[in-house]
Structure formats: structure tokens, C-alpha cells
Scaffold this motif. Structure first.
Motif, PDB file in Angstrom:
ATOM      1  N   ALA A 148       5.593 -10.907  -0.996  1.00  0.00           N
ATOM      2  CA  ALA A 148       7.000 -11.301  -1.068  1.00  0.00           C
ATOM      3  C   ALA A 148       7.759 -10.457  -2.093  1.00  0.00           C
ATOM      4  CB  ALA A 148       7.114 -12.779  -1.420  1.00  0.00           C
ATOM      5  N   ILE A 149       7.143 -10.194  -3.240  1.00  0.00           N
ATOM      6  CA  ILE A 149       7.810  -9.398  -4.269  1.00  0.00           C
ATOM      7  C   ILE A 149       8.097  -7.994  -3.749  1.00  0.00           C
ATOM      8  CG2 ILE A 149       7.472  -8.290  -6.509  1.00  0.00           C
ATOM      9  CD1 ILE A 149       6.020 -10.836  -7.404  1.00  0.00           C
ATOM     10  N   GLY A 150       7.127  -7.415  -3.049  1.00  0.00           N
ATOM     11  CA  GLY A 150       7.345  -6.084  -2.492  1.00  0.00           C
ATOM     12  C   GLY A 150       8.413  -6.075  -1.425  1.00  0.00           C
ATOM     13  N   VAL A 151       8.376  -7.072  -0.544  1.00  0.00           N
ATOM     14  CA  VAL A 151       9.340  -7.135   0.556  1.00  0.00           C
ATOM     15  C   VAL A 151      10.764  -7.310   0.032  1.00  0.00           C
ATOM     16  CG1 VAL A 151      10.107  -8.573   2.475  1.00  0.00           C
ATOM     17  CG2 VAL A 151       7.710  -7.932   2.295  1.00  0.00           C
ATOM     18  N   GLY A 152      10.904  -8.067  -1.042  1.00  0.00           N
ATOM     19  CA  GLY A 152      12.238  -8.345  -1.564  1.00  0.00           C
ATOM     20  C   GLY A 152      12.778  -7.295  -2.515  1.00  0.00           C
ATOM     21  N   SER A 153      11.994  -6.249  -2.796  1.00  0.00           N
ATOM     22  CA  SER A 153      12.401  -5.270  -3.807  1.00  0.00           C
ATOM     23  C   SER A 153      13.741  -4.581  -3.529  1.00  0.00           C
ATOM     24  CB  SER A 153      11.295  -4.220  -4.000  1.00  0.00           C
ATOM     25  OG  SER A 153      11.011  -3.543  -2.792  1.00  0.00           O
ATOM     26  N   PRO A 154      14.112  -4.283  -2.269  1.00  0.00           N
ATOM     27  CA  PRO A 154      15.410  -3.605  -2.071  1.00  0.00           C
ATOM     28  C   PRO A 154      16.623  -4.488  -2.342  1.00  0.00           C
ATOM     29  CG  PRO A 154      13.922  -3.235  -0.195  1.00  0.00           C
ATOM     30  CD  PRO A 154      13.342  -4.337  -1.015  1.00  0.00           C
ATOM     31  N   VAL A 313      19.326  -0.233   7.655  1.00  0.00           N
ATOM     32  CA  VAL A 313      18.169   0.613   7.363  1.00  0.00           C
ATOM     33  C   VAL A 313      17.622   0.299   5.984  1.00  0.00           C
ATOM     34  CG1 VAL A 313      17.377   2.977   7.036  1.00  0.00           C
ATOM     35  CG2 VAL A 313      18.980   2.449   8.890  1.00  0.00           C
ATOM     36  N   TYR A 314      18.516   0.204   5.004  1.00  0.00           N
ATOM     37  CA  TYR A 314      18.075  -0.008   3.626  1.00  0.00           C
ATOM     38  C   TYR A 314      17.409  -1.377   3.449  1.00  0.00           C
ATOM     39  CZ  TYR A 314      18.058  -0.631  -1.377  1.00  0.00           C
ATOM     40  OH  TYR A 314      17.659  -0.884  -2.662  1.00  0.00           O
ATOM     41  N   LEU A 315      18.024  -2.423   3.961  1.00  0.00           N
ATOM     42  CA  LEU A 315      17.521  -3.777   3.712  1.00  0.00           C
ATOM     43  C   LEU A 315      16.292  -4.134   4.534  1.00  0.00           C
ATOM     44  CD1 LEU A 315      20.894  -5.744   3.513  1.00  0.00           C
ATOM     45  CD2 LEU A 315      19.372  -5.163   1.612  1.00  0.00           C
ATOM     46  N   TRP A 316      16.131  -3.504   5.702  1.00  0.00           N
ATOM     47  CA  TRP A 316      15.057  -3.916   6.605  1.00  0.00           C
ATOM     48  C   TRP A 316      13.828  -3.026   6.562  1.00  0.00           C
ATOM     49  CZ3 TRP A 316      14.469  -8.376   9.129  1.00  0.00           C
ATOM     50  CH2 TRP A 316      15.591  -9.189   9.314  1.00  0.00           C
ATOM     51  N   HIS A 317      13.903  -1.832   5.977  1.00  0.00           N
ATOM     52  CA  HIS A 317      12.771  -0.914   6.142  1.00  0.00           C
ATOM     53  C   HIS A 317      11.510  -1.400   5.420  1.00  0.00           C
ATOM     54  CE1 HIS A 317      14.145   0.662   2.206  1.00  0.00           C
ATOM     55  NE2 HIS A 317      12.923   1.142   2.082  1.00  0.00           N
ATOM     56  N   VAL A 318      11.636  -2.018   4.248  1.00  0.00           N
ATOM     57  CA  VAL A 318      10.438  -2.509   3.555  1.00  0.00           C
ATOM     58  C   VAL A 318       9.825  -3.710   4.278  1.00  0.00           C
ATOM     59  CG1 VAL A 318       9.523  -3.478   1.420  1.00  0.00           C
ATOM     60  CG2 VAL A 318      11.106  -1.548   1.335  1.00  0.00           C
ATOM     61  N   PRO A 319      10.613  -4.740   4.657  1.00  0.00           N
ATOM     62  CA  PRO A 319      10.009  -5.822   5.442  1.00  0.00           C
ATOM     63  C   PRO A 319       9.313  -5.333   6.709  1.00  0.00           C
ATOM     64  CG  PRO A 319      12.173  -6.480   4.684  1.00  0.00           C
ATOM     65  CD  PRO A 319      12.033  -5.031   4.336  1.00  0.00           C
ATOM     66  N   LEU A 320       9.906  -4.368   7.387  1.00  0.00           N
ATOM     67  CA  LEU A 320       9.283  -3.867   8.612  1.00  0.00           C
ATOM     68  C   LEU A 320       8.049  -3.026   8.312  1.00  0.00           C
ATOM     69  CD1 LEU A 320      12.510  -2.963  10.625  1.00  0.00           C
ATOM     70  CD2 LEU A 320      10.915  -4.840  11.072  1.00  0.00           C
ATOM     71  N   LEU A 321       8.055  -2.299   7.206  1.00  0.00           N
ATOM     72  CA  LEU A 321       6.858  -1.559   6.802  1.00  0.00           C
ATOM     73  C   LEU A 321       5.713  -2.514   6.518  1.00  0.00           C
ATOM     74  CD1 LEU A 321       5.285   0.946   5.815  1.00  0.00           C
ATOM     75  CD2 LEU A 321       6.417   0.659   3.594  1.00  0.00           C
ATOM     76  N   VAL A 322       5.980  -3.578   5.779  1.00  0.00           N
ATOM     77  CA  VAL A 322       4.945  -4.561   5.471  1.00  0.00           C
ATOM     78  C   VAL A 322       4.471  -5.259   6.743  1.00  0.00           C
ATOM     79  CG1 VAL A 322       4.486  -6.735   4.259  1.00  0.00           C
ATOM     80  CG2 VAL A 322       5.759  -4.904   3.118  1.00  0.00           C
ATOM     81  N   ALA A 323       5.401  -5.579   7.641  1.00  0.00           N
ATOM     82  CA  ALA A 323       5.015  -6.207   8.911  1.00  0.00           C
ATOM     83  C   ALA A 323       4.135  -5.279   9.732  1.00  0.00           C
ATOM     84  CB  ALA A 323       6.264  -6.593   9.701  1.00  0.00           C
ATOM     85  N   LEU A 324       4.465  -3.997   9.736  1.00  0.00           N
ATOM     86  CA  LEU A 324       3.655  -3.019  10.477  1.00  0.00           C
ATOM     87  C   LEU A 324       2.241  -2.962   9.924  1.00  0.00           C
ATOM     88  CD1 LEU A 324       3.356  -0.655  12.493  1.00  0.00           C
ATOM     89  CD2 LEU A 324       4.245   0.863  10.689  1.00  0.00           C
ATOM     90  N   ILE A 325       2.118  -2.930   8.607  1.00  0.00           N
ATOM     91  CA  ILE A 325       0.785  -2.904   7.987  1.00  0.00           C
ATOM     92  C   ILE A 325       0.026  -4.185   8.308  1.00  0.00           C
ATOM     93  CG2 ILE A 325      -0.430  -2.873   5.778  1.00  0.00           C
ATOM     94  CD1 ILE A 325       1.848  -1.112   4.712  1.00  0.00           C
ATOM     95  N   GLY A 326       0.727  -5.321   8.279  1.00  0.00           N
ATOM     96  CA  GLY A 326       0.072  -6.589   8.600  1.00  0.00           C
ATOM     97  C   GLY A 326      -0.462  -6.627  10.020  1.00  0.00           C
ATOM     98  N   VAL A 327       0.320  -6.114  10.964  1.00  0.00           N
ATOM     99  CA  VAL A 327      -0.135  -6.073  12.358  1.00  0.00           C
ATOM    100  C   VAL A 327      -1.344  -5.163  12.500  1.00  0.00           C
ATOM    101  CG1 VAL A 327       0.498  -5.310  14.684  1.00  0.00           C
ATOM    102  CG2 VAL A 327       2.118  -6.650  13.322  1.00  0.00           C
ATOM    103  N   MET A 328      -1.324  -4.025  11.818  1.00  0.00           N
ATOM    104  CA  MET A 328      -2.456  -3.102  11.886  1.00  0.00           C
ATOM    105  C   MET A 328      -3.725  -3.743  11.325  1.00  0.00           C
ATOM    106  SD  MET A 328      -0.528   0.459  10.797  1.00  0.00           S
ATOM    107  CE  MET A 328      -1.977   1.499  11.085  1.00  0.00           C
ATOM    108  N   LEU A 329      -3.565  -4.541  10.277  1.00  0.00           N
ATOM    109  CA  LEU A 329      -4.727  -5.248   9.734  1.00  0.00           C
ATOM    110  C   LEU A 329      -5.240  -6.297  10.714  1.00  0.00           C
ATOM    111  CD1 LEU A 329      -3.599  -5.749   6.012  1.00  0.00           C
ATOM    112  CD2 LEU A 329      -5.484  -4.304   6.815  1.00  0.00           C
TER     113      LEU A 329
END
Length: 434
Positions: A148-154, A313-329
Motif C-alpha cells: 500500500a505504501i508503494g502504491v500510494g507513493s505518487p 498516467v502519473y497516478l495510475w502507473h504505480v498501482p498498475l505496475l504492482v498489479a502486474l507483478i501480483g498477477v505474474m506471481l
């Protein structure tokens, strides 16, 4: 960029109604803003490392920041000062436009807050729902907090930029009446704040520089809009930029400030002022070259498409990056060890995928970035008190996330606060009869 037509010349054909009229915009500024946003995406992609070590254990690191070369690279890669500079340019032109239409400070602040709150509200709502669901299904609290801390950083940007936007009418007047004194006062204030912060060891003192540092950099944008940086000879701009970059050496070696300019972002520090000066000089120097680039249809289309979705782009790229990593896991996709050569090469496709996902999200979310509708005839904006309350509701939750990180409470507060602000700012009242 402006278009000049001689008295006897044929007037240029206006663009179709479906096309934006770019004839009176400085498209180089738009290009700079787009490049800043895209570079932020790339930086975050290389700063989030999730993979498996040789023994099969899950590894979560910040690979870029672990490299010896990273602190010096941030002298070029820390583009937030330039982002606030071009934001200052946009603010100066928007404030002038508001005044030409007969609007006042309340009209301007209302519109800018809406353009921040609307895209931010969607992010807060989605993150609040995701965190509530994750907690309900029993996700490990430690893992959830870290994610959550990482996702909310932007989200810090909403607070910082919101503060500068509320101050635009006052700062624009100061730029018009006492420009040099304003620059000097802001710079001295920033130095004093940092002196107290580092002398006492109380980091929270540095929060005052959300005003001094970012307002100074915003004033650079006002100066750019006023033509200040087009007047000196190019050699002077080269020397100023070189001196600014060179001054970072003593500031970060003898002085108390960190070499890593990302580490000095929140709270903001004096070196960001120095970077802002250097970056606006460099932008001015390359302006003629970039202007020729922006005469091409492809460059204009690219800047318009990305620029009209900049906040998305700015607000959504980190949440989507984390979601992408989660799906890959979840699907068991092979994840290379962070900082390995394979990991670095995979940052290219990961960046492309994240931008593609942001593009999909923008199909629905980008409409939230459109300028707010004007009030109906016979109606006018809410009162100054209502706008002030809305400003607190927009800035407050993002400030809390900047200070304490995103959690369920802050996410819900942000969602409720942003939606309430949008409702308050969207109201109107009858025009007074004369």
C-alpha cells in the motif's frame, strides 16, 4: 507557440471542432511535461524489484537505488523541479485567461482543484476498495502495508501541486510587482527551513518547504511565461545552467543535503531549487530545436494523446505496475532476480506493458481530466469559504499519505474527501441581481 499573421495575409484555417487548437500554445512546454511524466514511469519501473533469488525465495528490493551510480544519475533524472516549472507556466497562462474572462481568484482555484480532485478521486476509491477487500480476505498485514505504501507513493504530488495552485493568484501578483524580491524571499526561506531541519534533526520541519521550494520553482515558470529566459544571450543560459549543476557538488558533499536528489524530494530541499534553475535554462536552450520537432504531425499527436492523460498516467502507473507483478506471481510467471542482467533487460517490456495498461485505464479515466463545465447562465461559483473547505479536502488526504503512507484509513479518507470536494466545487449559486 503563437501564430503571427500579417495584415494582408490570409488567415489560417481554423482546426475542425473535433481537433484541439494548438496554435497559441507553447508546445515545447507540453512536450516537456509529457517527457517528465514518462520518465517518472521509467524511474518507478526500475526502482521496484520483485523476483526470486537462487534459493527460490521471494525478493523485494529497490534495484536502481542500490547501484553506486544512481545518486549522480538523479541530478539529471530528478525532473520534478522541471515539472513544477512547466506547471508554473501553465498556471500563469491559465490565470491570465481567467482574468481575461472576468474571473477572479476563486474561479481559478475552483477550476484547478477540480482538475486535481477528479482524477485523484478515482485512484483513491479504487485503492480504498482494494485495501478493504485485501484485509477482509486475510492478506498478510505486513505485506499489505508494504504494498500500500508503494502504491500510494505518487499521491504526494496532489498535495504539493494543490498547495501551489491555491497560491497562484497571490504569487502571480508578486511576480508582476516584486519578482526579484519574491525569488529572494522564497530562496532565503527555503535555506532557513533546511538549516533548522538539519540542525535539529526534525525532518518534519522540512514540510514548510512545500511552500518555499515548490513556490520558488513555480515562480520560474511564471518568469518563463513572462519571457525572462528568452532575453539573456544563450551563453549566459549555458553558464547559469553549468553553475547550477556545479553547485550541487559542494551542496551535497560539504553541505548537509543528500547526493541522491530523489531522497531530497519529500520534504523538498534547497537542491531542488538549484535543479529547477538549471533545467529551465536547458529547456530554453533547446527550445528552438524542440519547436521544430513540434511542427511535425507525429510529435503533436503524441504530445496531445499523452498530455491529455498526464494525471492518469502519473497516478495510475504505480498501482498498475504492482498489479502486474501480483498477477505474474499468481500465475507463476518466471521473475528474474532483481538487479540481475536479465532483470534489467526485462524493464523494457515491463515499461511497455505498464504504459499499455495505463492507456487502457485512460479510455475511461482520462475524461476526468477534462476542464470542468462552466456554470449555467444566472449561476456562479461557490463562495470563497466553500472553495477553502474543498481545498483542505483535496490537499489534506494526499498530505497524510505523503507523511504516513497509504493505509485503509487514509485511502478511505482520501476517497471521501475527494468526492466531497468535487461535490462542493461543482455546486453553484444564483448570480446576484444588480
Amino acid at each position: 507557440m503563437s501564430t503571427i499573421t500579417s495584415p494582408g495575409a490570409a488567415r489560417p484555417t481554423p482546426p475542425p471542432a473535433s481537433m484541439p487548437d494548438l496554435s497559441r500554445r507553447d508546445l515545447v512546454v507540453d512536450l516537456a511535461r509529457v517527457c517528465c511524466v514518462l520518465l517518472v514511469v521509467v524511474i518507478h519501473v526500475v526502482m521496484v524489484g520483485v523476483g526470486f533469488a537462487d534459493d527460490g525465495s521471494l525478493v523485494v528490493t529497490r534495484p536502481a537505488q542500490e547501484q553506486s551510480w544512481f545518486p549522480l544519475v538523479t541530478w539529471a533524472g530528478q525532473v520534478m523541479p522541471l515539472f513544477f516549472v512547466v506547471g508554473g507556466f501553465a498556471s500563469a497562462t491559465a490565470w491570465a485567461s481567467t482574468r481575461r474572462r472576468g474571473g477572479d481568484a476563486g474561479d481559478y482555484i475552483r477550476g484547478r482543484l477540480l482538475r486535481l480532485a477528479r482524477p485523484a478521486s478515482a485512484v483513491f476509491v479504487v485503492l480504498a476498495l482494494a485495501l478493504v477487500v485485501a484485509r477482509a480476505i486475510g492478506v498478510d498485514p505486513g505485506l499489505l502495508d508494504a504494498v500500500a505504501i508503494g502504491v500510494g507513493s505518487p499521491l504526494w504530488f496532489v498535495a504539493a501541486y494543490g498547495i501551489t495552485q491555491v497560491c497562484v493568484p497571490v504569487m502571480a501578483r508578486l511576480h508582476a510587482t516584486r519578482p526579484l524580491a519574491t525569488f529572494a524571499g522564497l530562496a532565503i526561506g527555503a535555506v532557513l527551513v533546511d538549516a533548522v531541519r538539519y540542525a535539529t534533526g526534525v525532518t518534519e520541519v522540512g514540510l514548510v518547504n512545500l511552500l518555499f521550494v515548490w513556490l520558488f520553482v513555480q515562480q520560474l515558470g511564471f518568469a518563463y511565461a513572462s519571457g525572462w529566459f528568452r532575453r539573456p544571450p544563450r551563453l549566459v543560459l549555458v553558464l547559469v545552467a553549468a553553475l547550477a549543476y556545479a553547485s550541487l557538488v559542494p551542496l551535497t558533499s560539504i553541505g548537509p543535503w543528500p547526493t541522491d536528489q530523489l531522497a531530497g524530494l519529500n520534504p523538498p530541499t534547497v537542491p531542488l531549487i538549484v535543479l529547477g534553475i538549471a533545467q529551465i535554462c536547458v529547456l530554453t536552450l533547446v527550445h528552438p530545436l524542440l519547436s521544430r520537432l513540434m511542427e511535425t504531425r507525429g510529435a503533436r499527436a503524441f504530445v496531445f494523446v499523452v498530455g491529455s492523460r498526464g494525471m492518469t498516467v502519473y497516478l495510475w502507473h504505480v498501482p498498475l505496475l504492482v498489479a502486474l507483478i501480483g498477477v505474474m506471481l499468481l500465475v507463476g510467471a518466471p521473475l528474474p532476480a532483481p538487479a540481475s542482467s536479465t532483470w534489467w533487460w526485462t524493464r523494457i517490456p515491463v515499461t511497455v506493458v505498464v504504459l499499455a495498461l495505463v492507456g487502457l485505464v485512460s479510455l475511461g479515466a482520462a475524461r476526468l481530466e477534462r476542464p470542468p463545465r462552466t456554470d449555467a447562465p444566472g449561476r456562479r461559483r461557490p463562495s470563497g469559504g466553500v472553495i477553502a473547505v474543498a481545498a483542505v479536502l483535496v490537499i489534506g488526504p494526499s498530505f497524510a499519505v505523503m507523511q504516513h503512507g497509504l493505509d485503509v484509513v487514509n485511502a478511505i479518507a482520501g476517497a471521501v474527501g475527494m468526492l466531497a470536494a468535487i461535490w462542493l466545487l461543482g455546486r453553484s449559486r444564483p448570480t446576484r441581481s444588480v
